[in-house]
Design a protein around this motif. Sequence first.
Motif, PDB file in Angstrom:
ATOM      1  N   ASP A  92       2.491 -39.701  12.790  1.00 31.65           N
ATOM      2  CA  ASP A  92       3.530 -40.710  12.540  1.00 31.65           C
ATOM      3  C   ASP A  92       3.002 -42.143  12.571  1.00 31.65           C
ATOM      4  O   ASP A  92       3.748 -43.070  12.264  1.00 31.65           O
ATOM      5  CB  ASP A  92       4.646 -40.599  13.590  1.00 31.65           C
ATOM      6  CG  ASP A  92       5.412 -39.286  13.483  1.00 31.65           C
ATOM      7  OD1 ASP A  92       5.319 -38.639  12.426  1.00 31.65           O
ATOM      8  OD2 ASP A  92       6.083 -38.913  14.459  1.00 31.65           O
ATOM      9  N   CYS A  93       1.743 -42.346  12.929  1.00 32.31           N
ATOM     10  CA  CYS A  93       1.272 -43.712  13.190  1.00 32.31           C
ATOM     11  C   CYS A  93       0.706 -44.387  11.929  1.00 32.31           C
ATOM     12  O   CYS A  93       0.394 -43.736  10.936  1.00 32.31           O
ATOM     13  CB  CYS A  93       0.214 -43.705  14.288  1.00 32.31           C
ATOM     14  SG  CYS A  93      -1.356 -43.020  13.763  1.00 32.31           S
ATOM     15  N   ASP A  94       0.573 -45.696  12.021  1.00 29.89           N
ATOM     16  CA  ASP A  94      -0.087 -46.476  10.972  1.00 29.89           C
ATOM     17  C   ASP A  94      -1.577 -46.628  11.252  1.00 29.89           C
ATOM     18  O   ASP A  94      -2.382 -46.833  10.342  1.00 29.89           O
ATOM     19  CB  ASP A  94       0.535 -47.880  10.892  1.00 29.89           C
ATOM     20  CG  ASP A  94       2.008 -47.830  10.538  1.00 29.89           C
ATOM     21  OD1 ASP A  94       2.313 -47.518   9.371  1.00 29.89           O
ATOM     22  OD2 ASP A  94       2.852 -48.075  11.426  1.00 29.89           O
ATOM     23  N   LEU A  95      -1.937 -46.499  12.539  1.00 25.21           N
ATOM     24  CA  LEU A  95      -3.315 -46.741  12.974  1.00 25.21           C
ATOM     25  C   LEU A  95      -3.546 -45.975  14.265  1.00 25.21           C
ATOM     26  O   LEU A  95      -2.622 -45.782  15.057  1.00 25.21           O
ATOM     27  CB  LEU A  95      -3.516 -48.250  13.206  1.00 25.21           C
ATOM     28  CG  LEU A  95      -4.886 -48.756  13.659  1.00 25.21           C
ATOM     29  CD1 LEU A  95      -5.916 -48.569  12.555  1.00 25.21           C
ATOM     30  CD2 LEU A  95      -4.793 -50.235  14.057  1.00 25.21           C
ATOM     31  N   HIS A 122      -8.658 -45.429  11.861  1.00 22.58           N
ATOM     32  CA  HIS A 122      -8.766 -45.578  13.318  1.00 22.58           C
ATOM     33  C   HIS A 122      -9.811 -46.612  13.718  1.00 22.58           C
ATOM     34  O   HIS A 122     -10.734 -46.925  12.954  1.00 22.58           O
ATOM     35  CB  HIS A 122      -9.063 -44.235  13.980  1.00 22.58           C
ATOM     36  CG  HIS A 122     -10.424 -43.683  13.680  1.00 22.58           C
ATOM     37  ND1 HIS A 122     -10.718 -42.979  12.536  1.00 22.58           N
ATOM     38  CD2 HIS A 122     -11.591 -43.729  14.385  1.00 22.58           C
ATOM     39  CE1 HIS A 122     -11.988 -42.605  12.544  1.00 22.58           C
ATOM     40  NE2 HIS A 122     -12.550 -43.068  13.658  1.00 22.58           N
ATOM     41  N   ILE A 123      -9.617 -47.124  14.920  1.00 30.83           N
ATOM     42  CA  ILE A 123     -10.546 -48.046  15.562  1.00 30.83           C
ATOM     43  C   ILE A 123     -11.100 -47.341  16.798  1.00 30.83           C
ATOM     44  O   ILE A 123     -10.348 -46.707  17.546  1.00 30.83           O
ATOM     45  CB  ILE A 123      -9.836 -49.346  15.980  1.00 30.83           C
ATOM     46  CG1 ILE A 123      -9.424 -50.154  14.734  1.00 30.83           C
ATOM     47  CG2 ILE A 123     -10.709 -50.199  16.894  1.00 30.83           C
ATOM     48  CD1 ILE A 123      -8.517 -51.347  15.044  1.00 30.83           C
ATOM     49  N   PHE A 151     -14.799 -45.147  10.831  1.00 35.46           N
ATOM     50  CA  PHE A 151     -13.853 -46.009  11.553  1.00 35.46           C
ATOM     51  C   PHE A 151     -13.797 -47.413  10.962  1.00 35.46           C
ATOM     52  O   PHE A 151     -14.708 -47.853  10.261  1.00 35.46           O
ATOM     53  CB  PHE A 151     -14.174 -46.053  13.056  1.00 35.46           C
ATOM     54  CG  PHE A 151     -15.585 -46.472  13.399  1.00 35.46           C
ATOM     55  CD1 PHE A 151     -15.983 -47.808  13.337  1.00 35.46           C
ATOM     56  CD2 PHE A 151     -16.521 -45.530  13.820  1.00 35.46           C
ATOM     57  CE1 PHE A 151     -17.272 -48.196  13.669  1.00 35.46           C
ATOM     58  CE2 PHE A 151     -17.813 -45.906  14.155  1.00 35.46           C
ATOM     59  CZ  PHE A 151     -18.186 -47.237  14.080  1.00 35.46           C
ATOM     60  N   LEU A 152     -12.697 -48.108  11.256  1.00 28.53           N
ATOM     61  CA  LEU A 152     -12.493 -49.470  10.757  1.00 28.53           C
ATOM     62  C   LEU A 152     -13.273 -50.505  11.551  1.00 28.53           C
ATOM     63  O   LEU A 152     -13.740 -51.504  11.009  1.00 28.53           O
ATOM     64  CB  LEU A 152     -10.997 -49.826  10.807  1.00 28.53           C
ATOM     65  CG  LEU A 152     -10.054 -48.973   9.963  1.00 28.53           C
ATOM     66  CD1 LEU A 152      -8.606 -49.309  10.290  1.00 28.53           C
ATOM     67  CD2 LEU A 152     -10.322 -49.177   8.480  1.00 28.53           C
ATOM     68  N   HIS A 175      -5.141 -54.664  10.615  1.00 31.95           N
ATOM     69  CA  HIS A 175      -4.942 -53.423   9.865  1.00 31.95           C
ATOM     70  C   HIS A 175      -3.506 -52.903   9.895  1.00 31.95           C
ATOM     71  O   HIS A 175      -3.248 -51.776   9.463  1.00 31.95           O
ATOM     72  CB  HIS A 175      -5.895 -52.349  10.404  1.00 31.95           C
ATOM     73  CG  HIS A 175      -7.342 -52.711  10.260  1.00 31.95           C
ATOM     74  ND1 HIS A 175      -7.986 -52.740   9.049  1.00 31.95           N
ATOM     75  CD2 HIS A 175      -8.259 -53.113  11.185  1.00 31.95           C
ATOM     76  CE1 HIS A 175      -9.242 -53.117   9.220  1.00 31.95           C
ATOM     77  NE2 HIS A 175      -9.432 -53.348  10.505  1.00 31.95           N
ATOM     78  N   LEU A 176      -2.563 -53.719  10.390  1.00 31.45           N
ATOM     79  CA  LEU A 176      -1.157 -53.301  10.384  1.00 31.45           C
ATOM     80  C   LEU A 176      -0.493 -53.680   9.067  1.00 31.45           C
ATOM     81  O   LEU A 176      -0.852 -54.676   8.443  1.00 31.45           O
ATOM     82  CB  LEU A 176      -0.402 -53.962  11.538  1.00 31.45           C
ATOM     83  CG  LEU A 176      -0.697 -53.480  12.957  1.00 31.45           C
ATOM     84  CD1 LEU A 176       0.232 -54.170  13.941  1.00 31.45           C
ATOM     85  CD2 LEU A 176      -0.569 -51.972  13.079  1.00 31.45           C
TER      86      LEU A 176
END
Length: 302
Positions: A92-95, A122-123, A151-152, A175-176
Amino acid sequence: MSHDISSETRTKAGFVAVVGRPNAGKSTLLNWLVGEKLAMVSKKAQATRKRMNIIVMHENAQIIFVDTPGIHEKERLLNRFMLQEVFKAIGDCDLILFLAPAKDRLDHYRKFLELNSQKRPHIVVLSKIDEVGQEDLLKRIGEYQAYQDQFLALVPVSVNKNVGKEELLDQIVKHLPSSPWLYDPELLTTTNIREIYKEMIRESIFDNLSDEIPYETDVIIEKIEELPGLDRVQATIVAEKKSQKMILVGRGGSTIKRIGRDARIKMEQFSGKKIFLELFVSVKSGWSKTKKSLSEIGYHFE
């Protein structure tokens, strides 16, 4: 900063799942980022059982962090519920923030990459950097660089030394998605007071008892009466066995009094109100063994 919820072009908002192995320090990290004691913290692994949303405002963005149970093997039914919570948060997440203590080898990260089948961005948060020397830290960063196409960003942080908070929040915001804020900017969590008080009592059980007892207990908030300056709370600690009830109560009620005192202090610090807490202990044999009994305590399978 003016809080203009309707300004879609200038604001960002998104859900950020915080994942990692059990006892990696996810809840500690989130309490540090929000600046309040909200998420349950324990030195024992697998203390967090359900997702919890924690809201942090940073620059023009509203970050809704999702605290999750640790990624672990499916064992008991309750463990399977906890892993379900992790998958829901990831889906469900954006990041995603993958929390990687600097002492850890990369095995947990490789396992996470396998679980992240949808390739959510992901970070990597390299945490507890104060617990390793500079040479070991550089070595670990070099090992992660081998996965830099996955990863970002990689952000080293230390909660104990208060290092890396701004850098991490800046990276998250970058990144949002652009969006109006989803909640009132004064809100710190979407979790209701009943769940927060429950987790504070559970944390006190973990703090005051060892071995398997904390894992085989849970808490039901029976009643909350909210008055000006005072909350009256009745709660029941549910145990699996009569022998566990005896340990929870303690000689002359000493243990239950200690748990209650610790929980009340936590609840008062959070609420800013006086707390009158009544704690009871009941035995529900096999409460964690069936989906029906787990559902009655608040753990719903899908």
